[in-house]
Design a protein around this motif. Sequence first.
Motif, PDB file in Angstrom:
ATOM      1  N   LEU A  35       0.840  -1.196   0.000  1.00  0.00           N
ATOM      2  CA  LEU A  35       0.000   0.000   0.000  1.00  0.00           C
ATOM      3  C   LEU A  35       0.875   1.246   0.000  1.00  0.00           C
ATOM      4  N   LEU A  36       0.542   2.188  -0.894  1.00  0.00           N
ATOM      5  CA  LEU A  36       1.321   3.412  -1.062  1.00  0.00           C
ATOM      6  C   LEU A  36       0.398   4.618  -1.096  1.00  0.00           C
ATOM      7  N   THR A  37       0.989   5.791  -1.052  1.00  0.00           N
ATOM      8  CA  THR A  37       0.256   7.026  -1.287  1.00  0.00           C
ATOM      9  C   THR A  37       0.951   7.801  -2.399  1.00  0.00           C
ATOM     10  N   THR A  38       0.181   8.623  -3.085  1.00  0.00           N
ATOM     11  CA  THR A  38       0.707   9.489  -4.139  1.00  0.00           C
ATOM     12  C   THR A  38       0.299  10.916  -3.823  1.00  0.00           C
ATOM     13  N   GLU A  39       1.242  11.842  -3.897  1.00  0.00           N
ATOM     14  CA  GLU A  39       0.907  13.232  -3.607  1.00  0.00           C
ATOM     15  C   GLU A  39      -0.045  13.779  -4.651  1.00  0.00           C
ATOM     16  N   ALA A  40      -0.783  14.813  -4.260  1.00  0.00           N
ATOM     17  CA  ALA A  40      -1.790  15.392  -5.139  1.00  0.00           C
ATOM     18  C   ALA A  40      -1.161  15.990  -6.388  1.00  0.00           C
ATOM     19  N   GLY A  41      -1.968  16.070  -7.450  1.00  0.00           N
ATOM     20  CA  GLY A  41      -1.530  16.676  -8.701  1.00  0.00           C
ATOM     21  C   GLY A  41      -0.901  15.659  -9.639  1.00  0.00           C
ATOM     22  N   GLY A  42      -0.645  16.094 -10.856  1.00  0.00           N
ATOM     23  CA  GLY A  42       0.030  15.251 -11.826  1.00  0.00           C
ATOM     24  C   GLY A  42      -0.872  14.385 -12.658  1.00  0.00           C
ATOM     25  N   GLY A  43      -2.185  14.426 -12.399  1.00  0.00           N
ATOM     26  CA  GLY A  43      -3.121  13.659 -13.203  1.00  0.00           C
ATOM     27  C   GLY A  43      -2.910  12.161 -13.109  1.00  0.00           C
ATOM     28  N   ALA A  44      -3.511  11.460 -14.064  1.00  0.00           N
ATOM     29  CA  ALA A  44      -3.412  10.004 -14.067  1.00  0.00           C
ATOM     30  C   ALA A  44      -1.972   9.542 -14.171  1.00  0.00           C
ATOM     31  N   GLY A  45      -1.161  10.249 -14.940  1.00  0.00           N
ATOM     32  CA  GLY A  45       0.214   9.823 -15.157  1.00  0.00           C
ATOM     33  C   GLY A  45       1.004   9.666 -13.868  1.00  0.00           C
ATOM     34  N   ARG A  46       0.808  10.589 -12.915  1.00  0.00           N
ATOM     35  CA  ARG A  46       1.575  10.516 -11.668  1.00  0.00           C
ATOM     36  C   ARG A  46       1.242   9.254 -10.887  1.00  0.00           C
ATOM     37  N   ASN A  47      -0.041   8.952 -10.722  1.00  0.00           N
ATOM     38  CA  ASN A  47      -0.401   7.782  -9.914  1.00  0.00           C
ATOM     39  C   ASN A  47      -0.151   6.480 -10.665  1.00  0.00           C
ATOM     40  N   TRP A  48      -0.372   6.459 -11.966  1.00  0.00           N
ATOM     41  CA  TRP A  48      -0.102   5.248 -12.747  1.00  0.00           C
ATOM     42  C   TRP A  48       1.388   4.912 -12.680  1.00  0.00           C
TER      43      TRP A  48
ATOM     44  N   VAL B 131       9.111  -0.109 -18.462  1.00  0.00           N
ATOM     45  CA  VAL B 131      10.076   0.692 -17.714  1.00  0.00           C
ATOM     46  C   VAL B 131      11.109   1.310 -18.652  1.00  0.00           C
ATOM     47  N   SER B 132      11.609   0.528 -19.597  1.00  0.00           N
ATOM     48  CA  SER B 132      12.629   1.040 -20.512  1.00  0.00           C
ATOM     49  C   SER B 132      12.105   2.173 -21.377  1.00  0.00           C
ATOM     50  N   GLU B 133      10.795   2.218 -21.587  1.00  0.00           N
ATOM     51  CA  GLU B 133      10.182   3.288 -22.371  1.00  0.00           C
ATOM     52  C   GLU B 133       9.772   4.481 -21.506  1.00  0.00           C
ATOM     53  N   GLY B 134      10.132   4.431 -20.227  1.00  0.00           N
ATOM     54  CA  GLY B 134       9.870   5.580 -19.364  1.00  0.00           C
ATOM     55  C   GLY B 134       8.556   5.543 -18.632  1.00  0.00           C
ATOM     56  N   GLY B 135       7.895   4.369 -18.616  1.00  0.00           N
ATOM     57  CA  GLY B 135       6.628   4.250 -17.896  1.00  0.00           C
ATOM     58  C   GLY B 135       5.449   4.726 -18.723  1.00  0.00           C
ATOM     59  N   TRP B 136       4.372   5.068 -18.036  1.00  0.00           N
ATOM     60  CA  TRP B 136       3.144   5.501 -18.711  1.00  0.00           C
ATOM     61  C   TRP B 136       3.371   6.871 -19.342  1.00  0.00           C
ATOM     62  N   PHE B 137       3.053   6.963 -20.616  1.00  0.00           N
ATOM     63  CA  PHE B 137       3.383   8.126 -21.451  1.00  0.00           C
ATOM     64  C   PHE B 137       2.160   9.037 -21.498  1.00  0.00           C
ATOM     65  N   ASP B 138       2.200  10.137 -20.735  1.00  0.00           N
ATOM     66  CA  ASP B 138       1.009  10.969 -20.581  1.00  0.00           C
ATOM     67  C   ASP B 138       1.094  12.309 -21.307  1.00  0.00           C
ATOM     68  N   ARG B 139       1.903  12.379 -22.359  1.00  0.00           N
ATOM     69  CA  ARG B 139       1.941  13.612 -23.146  1.00  0.00           C
ATOM     70  C   ARG B 139       0.566  13.911 -23.743  1.00  0.00           C
ATOM     71  N   PHE B 140      -0.168  12.859 -24.049  1.00  0.00           N
ATOM     72  CA  PHE B 140      -1.521  12.983 -24.604  1.00  0.00           C
ATOM     73  C   PHE B 140      -2.469  12.327 -23.594  1.00  0.00           C
ATOM     74  N   PRO B 141      -2.946  13.061 -22.593  1.00  0.00           N
ATOM     75  CA  PRO B 141      -3.619  12.442 -21.442  1.00  0.00           C
ATOM     76  C   PRO B 141      -4.771  11.514 -21.803  1.00  0.00           C
ATOM     77  N   TYR B 142      -5.569  11.881 -22.793  1.00  0.00           N
ATOM     78  CA  TYR B 142      -6.696  11.020 -23.138  1.00  0.00           C
ATOM     79  C   TYR B 142      -6.216   9.673 -23.684  1.00  0.00           C
ATOM     80  N   LEU B 143      -5.041   9.654 -24.276  1.00  0.00           N
ATOM     81  CA  LEU B 143      -4.517   8.438 -24.896  1.00  0.00           C
ATOM     82  C   LEU B 143      -3.355   7.852 -24.100  1.00  0.00           C
ATOM     83  N   ILE B 144      -3.287   8.099 -22.797  1.00  0.00           N
ATOM     84  CA  ILE B 144      -2.165   7.615 -22.007  1.00  0.00           C
ATOM     85  C   ILE B 144      -1.993   6.112 -22.142  1.00  0.00           C
ATOM     86  N   ASP B 145      -3.109   5.369 -22.222  1.00  0.00           N
ATOM     87  CA  ASP B 145      -2.996   3.914 -22.338  1.00  0.00           C
ATOM     88  C   ASP B 145      -2.551   3.506 -23.739  1.00  0.00           C
ATOM     89  N   GLN B 146      -3.237   3.972 -24.779  1.00  0.00           N
ATOM     90  CA  GLN B 146      -2.883   3.575 -26.145  1.00  0.00           C
ATOM     91  C   GLN B 146      -1.469   4.019 -26.514  1.00  0.00           C
TER      92      GLN B 146
END
Length: 282
Positions: free
Chosen positions: A68-81, A180-195
Amino acid sequence: MTDARQPATARISVVVPAYNNGRTLRETLRSILDQEVDGLELIVADHSSADDTAAVMADFAADPRVTLLTTEAGGGAGRNWNRVTEAATGRYLKLVCGDDVLRPGVLARQAALLDATGAVLTACRRDVVDADGRVLMAGWGLRGLRRPMPGRDAVRRAVRAGSNLFGEPASVMMRRDLLVSEGGWFDRFPYLIDQATYSRVLMHGDFAPDAEVGATFRMSDTQWSVALVSEQAGQAHAFHAWLRETHPEALSELDRRYGDVRASLMARARRLSYRVLKRRMG
């Protein structure tokens, strides 16, 4: 809130970035921990929720598979993912949002599929449900991706469809080291962070479909993805341009242009479908 206990050798990491999911999180976590699979670790992070998310998480603290962890506020989905992903140690990784549910057997099946094929990413079909769990669309996903193929071909098909054919993260399992080698979840385009993230991983190998329904994706009118509907076409166009620039071997200029047209059409169709689904949920 931390708990450093994990399986001695984690084979599968399931990570849950929770945010105001107190109403649904218990069902989500139970659906993960009840999977019959060896080498499972579950990592959950609360992204400064205003509800009882943290209290629900605490009920699972005694399970040695759980961190179990906590994530500080802000940063959108990318920070917590990325917070939960960076703590993972397994060979394979699946991210499950705090209001989605896994179907029995999906973890063992998808890990075995990746083992057998050597693919870098797999995705299953899912049921789309409303806030109360009623099925709105059954067996959704994998249109045009029902057979194994090189990852670049799968990425190109999704771009040309103007849509995320792979589905939400609960449907997907991938090689953690490549993520990990690709830098984790790529949130430059927030709506498409998964794709966008799947696409970067798939540049390293093959895609193998999982034909079963393995997850449920919960729709609500407060979801961040719904809030971004008005921006999705523009973000899709920007993502296609980025992909064309960085991976011209995977996406031709014709593919990019065709994908842009399809993304605009899909955005309009999605606006209409959200209105219809919202009425059904009401």
